[in-house]
Design a protein around this motif. Structure first.
Motif, PDB file in Angstrom:
ATOM      1  N   SER A 290       0.789  -1.226   0.117  1.00 47.33           N
ATOM      2  CA  SER A 290       0.268  -0.057   0.049  1.00 47.33           C
ATOM      3  C   SER A 290       0.775   1.264   0.115  1.00 47.33           C
ATOM      4  CB  SER A 290      -1.038   0.168   1.222  1.00 47.33           C
ATOM      5  OG  SER A 290      -1.718  -0.930   1.151  1.00 47.33           O
ATOM      6  N   GLN A 291       1.825   1.243   0.708  1.00 49.21           N
ATOM      7  CA  GLN A 291       2.564   2.562   0.902  1.00 49.21           C
ATOM      8  C   GLN A 291       4.125   2.481   0.368  1.00 49.21           C
ATOM      9  OE1 GLN A 291       1.655   5.623   2.159  1.00 49.21           O
ATOM     10  NE2 GLN A 291      -0.525   4.601   2.395  1.00 49.21           N
ATOM     11  N   ARG A 292       4.280   3.212  -0.891  1.00 45.19           N
ATOM     12  CA  ARG A 292       5.418   3.088  -1.451  1.00 45.19           C
ATOM     13  C   ARG A 292       5.590   4.321  -2.456  1.00 45.19           C
ATOM     14  NH1 ARG A 292       1.603  -0.180  -3.961  1.00 45.19           N
ATOM     15  NH2 ARG A 292       1.606   0.359  -6.214  1.00 45.19           N
ATOM     16  N   LEU A 293       6.786   4.438  -2.904  1.00 43.86           N
ATOM     17  CA  LEU A 293       7.010   5.539  -4.096  1.00 43.86           C
ATOM     18  C   LEU A 293       7.167   4.911  -5.445  1.00 43.86           C
ATOM     19  CD1 LEU A 293       9.128   8.041  -2.039  1.00 43.86           C
ATOM     20  CD2 LEU A 293       6.970   8.391  -2.958  1.00 43.86           C
ATOM     21  N   ASP A 294       7.031   5.578  -6.249  1.00 43.91           N
ATOM     22  CA  ASP A 294       7.128   5.074  -7.686  1.00 43.91           C
ATOM     23  C   ASP A 294       8.942   4.923  -7.919  1.00 43.91           C
ATOM     24  OD1 ASP A 294       8.095   4.692 -10.535  1.00 43.91           O
ATOM     25  OD2 ASP A 294       6.530   6.102 -11.186  1.00 43.91           O
ATOM     26  N   PRO A 295       9.496   3.793  -8.133  1.00 46.44           N
ATOM     27  CA  PRO A 295      10.881   3.399  -8.145  1.00 46.44           C
ATOM     28  C   PRO A 295      11.448   4.314  -9.037  1.00 46.44           C
ATOM     29  CG  PRO A 295       9.730   1.271  -8.072  1.00 46.44           C
ATOM     30  CD  PRO A 295       8.706   2.399  -8.105  1.00 46.44           C
ATOM     31  N   ALA A 296      11.006   4.657 -10.068  1.00 51.39           N
ATOM     32  CA  ALA A 296      11.402   5.781 -11.029  1.00 51.39           C
ATOM     33  C   ALA A 296      11.655   7.043 -10.515  1.00 51.39           C
ATOM     34  CB  ALA A 296      10.709   5.593 -12.505  1.00 51.39           C
ATOM     35  N   TRP A 297      10.995   7.283  -9.859  1.00 50.43           N
ATOM     36  CA  TRP A 297      10.665   8.720  -9.254  1.00 50.43           C
ATOM     37  C   TRP A 297      12.028   8.694  -7.965  1.00 50.43           C
ATOM     38  CZ3 TRP A 297      10.933  10.836  -4.340  1.00 50.43           C
ATOM     39  CH2 TRP A 297      10.668  12.225  -4.149  1.00 50.43           C
ATOM     40  N   VAL A 298      12.000   7.640  -7.446  1.00 46.31           N
ATOM     41  CA  VAL A 298      13.128   7.454  -6.342  1.00 46.31           C
ATOM     42  C   VAL A 298      14.480   7.493  -7.055  1.00 46.31           C
ATOM     43  CG1 VAL A 298      14.254   5.997  -4.641  1.00 46.31           C
ATOM     44  CG2 VAL A 298      11.744   6.101  -4.837  1.00 46.31           C
ATOM     45  N   VAL A 299      14.864   6.766  -8.372  1.00 45.24           N
ATOM     46  CA  VAL A 299      15.964   6.834  -8.836  1.00 45.24           C
ATOM     47  C   VAL A 299      16.142   8.135  -9.335  1.00 45.24           C
ATOM     48  CG1 VAL A 299      17.041   6.237 -11.030  1.00 45.24           C
ATOM     49  CG2 VAL A 299      15.738   4.277  -9.742  1.00 45.24           C
ATOM     50  N   GLU A 300      15.129   8.855 -10.025  1.00 42.59           N
ATOM     51  CA  GLU A 300      15.416  10.328 -10.373  1.00 42.59           C
ATOM     52  C   GLU A 300      15.861  11.181  -9.368  1.00 42.59           C
ATOM     53  OE1 GLU A 300      12.785  13.536 -12.967  1.00 42.59           O
ATOM     54  OE2 GLU A 300      12.632  11.602 -13.187  1.00 42.59           O
TER      55      GLU A 300
ATOM     56  N   GLU B  51       4.257  17.356  -0.463  1.00 41.09           N
ATOM     57  CA  GLU B  51       4.304  19.036   0.088  1.00 41.09           C
ATOM     58  C   GLU B  51       5.657  19.560  -0.745  1.00 41.09           C
ATOM     59  OE1 GLU B  51       2.576  18.761   4.482  1.00 41.09           O
ATOM     60  OE2 GLU B  51       4.762  18.326   4.112  1.00 41.09           O
ATOM     61  N   TRP B  52       6.715  18.951  -0.731  1.00 35.02           N
ATOM     62  CA  TRP B  52       7.875  19.174  -1.466  1.00 35.02           C
ATOM     63  C   TRP B  52       7.517  19.339  -2.989  1.00 35.02           C
ATOM     64  CZ3 TRP B  52      11.323  17.274  -5.334  1.00 35.02           C
ATOM     65  CH2 TRP B  52      12.410  17.980  -5.555  1.00 35.02           C
ATOM     66  N   LEU B  53       6.973  18.371  -3.733  1.00 37.42           N
ATOM     67  CA  LEU B  53       6.743  18.432  -5.141  1.00 37.42           C
ATOM     68  C   LEU B  53       5.757  19.659  -5.173  1.00 37.42           C
ATOM     69  CD1 LEU B  53       6.314  14.641  -5.957  1.00 37.42           C
ATOM     70  CD2 LEU B  53       8.192  16.245  -6.802  1.00 37.42           C
ATOM     71  N   LEU B  54       4.831  20.165  -4.491  1.00 34.16           N
ATOM     72  CA  LEU B  54       3.920  21.244  -4.568  1.00 34.16           C
ATOM     73  C   LEU B  54       4.882  22.511  -4.461  1.00 34.16           C
ATOM     74  CD1 LEU B  54       0.612  19.967  -2.682  1.00 34.16           C
ATOM     75  CD2 LEU B  54       0.919  20.074  -5.378  1.00 34.16           C
ATOM     76  N   ARG B  55       5.371  22.443  -3.610  1.00 34.50           N
ATOM     77  CA  ARG B  55       6.470  23.825  -3.613  1.00 34.50           C
ATOM     78  C   ARG B  55       7.322  23.913  -4.715  1.00 34.50           C
ATOM     79  NH1 ARG B  55       8.471  22.893   2.430  1.00 34.50           N
ATOM     80  NH2 ARG B  55       6.297  22.932   3.355  1.00 34.50           N
ATOM     81  N   GLN B  56       7.691  22.779  -5.174  1.00 38.88           N
ATOM     82  CA  GLN B  56       8.475  22.962  -6.756  1.00 38.88           C
ATOM     83  C   GLN B  56       7.570  23.154  -7.773  1.00 38.88           C
ATOM     84  OE1 GLN B  56      12.138  22.585  -6.166  1.00 38.88           O
ATOM     85  NE2 GLN B  56      11.158  22.450  -4.178  1.00 38.88           N
ATOM     86  N   GLY B  57       6.397  23.308  -7.760  1.00 39.89           N
ATOM     87  CA  GLY B  57       5.446  23.367  -8.731  1.00 39.89           C
ATOM     88  C   GLY B  57       5.109  22.186  -9.710  1.00 39.89           C
ATOM     89  N   ASP B  58       5.547  21.249  -9.055  1.00 37.08           N
ATOM     90  CA  ASP B  58       5.028  19.680  -9.637  1.00 37.08           C
ATOM     91  C   ASP B  58       3.993  18.929  -9.069  1.00 37.08           C
ATOM     92  OD1 ASP B  58       4.791  17.388 -10.903  1.00 37.08           O
ATOM     93  OD2 ASP B  58       7.036  16.638 -10.831  1.00 37.08           O
ATOM     94  N   GLY B  59       2.933  19.017  -9.506  1.00 38.31           N
ATOM     95  CA  GLY B  59       1.595  18.429  -8.701  1.00 38.31           C
ATOM     96  C   GLY B  59       1.744  17.021  -8.640  1.00 38.31           C
ATOM     97  N   SER B  60       2.507  16.221  -9.284  1.00 37.86           N
ATOM     98  CA  SER B  60       2.418  14.849  -9.202  1.00 37.86           C
ATOM     99  C   SER B  60       3.125  14.579  -7.789  1.00 37.86           C
ATOM    100  CB  SER B  60       3.405  13.979 -10.019  1.00 37.86           C
ATOM    101  OG  SER B  60       4.738  14.376 -10.041  1.00 37.86           O
ATOM    102  N   SER B  61       2.677  13.377  -7.095  1.00 41.31           N
ATOM    103  CA  SER B  61       3.144  12.980  -5.759  1.00 41.31           C
ATOM    104  C   SER B  61       4.328  11.983  -5.689  1.00 41.31           C
ATOM    105  CB  SER B  61       1.982  12.450  -4.852  1.00 41.31           C
ATOM    106  OG  SER B  61       1.462  11.235  -5.537  1.00 41.31           O
ATOM    107  N   GLY B  62       4.548  11.603  -6.805  1.00 45.87           N
ATOM    108  CA  GLY B  62       5.606  10.354  -6.686  1.00 45.87           C
ATOM    109  C   GLY B  62       5.003   9.065  -6.238  1.00 45.87           C
ATOM    110  N   GLN B  63       3.894   9.052  -5.797  1.00 48.65           N
ATOM    111  CA  GLN B  63       3.120   7.775  -5.347  1.00 48.65           C
ATOM    112  C   GLN B  63       2.759   7.124  -6.552  1.00 48.65           C
ATOM    113  OE1 GLN B  63       2.949   7.147  -2.200  1.00 48.65           O
ATOM    114  NE2 GLN B  63       3.843   9.082  -1.433  1.00 48.65           N
ATOM    115  N   VAL B  64       2.478   5.857  -6.147  1.00 46.99           N
ATOM    116  CA  VAL B  64       2.219   4.737  -7.310  1.00 46.99           C
ATOM    117  C   VAL B  64       0.777   4.476  -7.092  1.00 46.99           C
ATOM    118  CG1 VAL B  64       2.227   2.424  -7.981  1.00 46.99           C
ATOM    119  CG2 VAL B  64       4.371   3.436  -7.188  1.00 46.99           C
TER     120      VAL B  64
END
Length: 135
Positions: free
Chosen positions: A32-42, A122-135
């Motif tokens: 249930s709780q994880r980030l997109d591995p591609a986002w983590v790599v990037e 929250e960090w992504l929203l501050r950066q202006g990227d609305g995606s959450s990095g969540q799967v």
């Protein structure tokens, strides 16, 4: 580990390679709780240190073949030099062998950061990227 066991009372420190491996495993298992591995790599610092702090036991009652997991707060060091928090479900067999924080002072610093730093979203929203990095 059985679900009635107390939570491990240790903070784990992991490198970026281990973090990516844990995120990929959580993704493969559909935890249930994880980030997109591609986002983590990037986005994670290649030589960064990241921390896992166990919160609760979590199970997927609709998927009994998947063992209970430790739902952990995850402190991530990003390439940008900032730290953010997320959640990560980790199987006990994957959690136990990870190196642990051995200094009480370091553990208390991690706890303070977990309480103070923004979430990935929250960090992504501050950066202006609305995606959450969540799967």
């Amino acid at each position: 580990m059985h679900s009635d066991e107390p939570l491990p009372r240790e903070v784990k420190i992991i490198d970026t390679t281990s973090l990516i491996r844990l995120e990929e495993r959580a993704c493969e298992l559909g935890l249930s709780q994880r980030l997109d591995p591609a986002w983590v790599v990037e986005n994670t610092a290649p030589d960064g240190s990241h921390y896992l702090w166990p919160l609760i036991w979590h199970g997927l009652s609709h998927r009994p073949a998947i063992p209970r997991q430790l739902r952990c707060e995850l402190l991530i060091t990003l390439r940008a030099g900032v730290q953010v928090i997320s959640l990560l479900d980790v199987l006990p067999a994957d959690f136990i062998p990870l190196p642990r924080v051995t200094s009480r002072v370091e553990g208390m610093q991690v706890r303070q950061l977990l309480d103070d730093v923004p979430s990935v979203r929250e960090w992504l929203l501050r950066q202006g990227d609305g995606s959450s990095g969540q799967v």
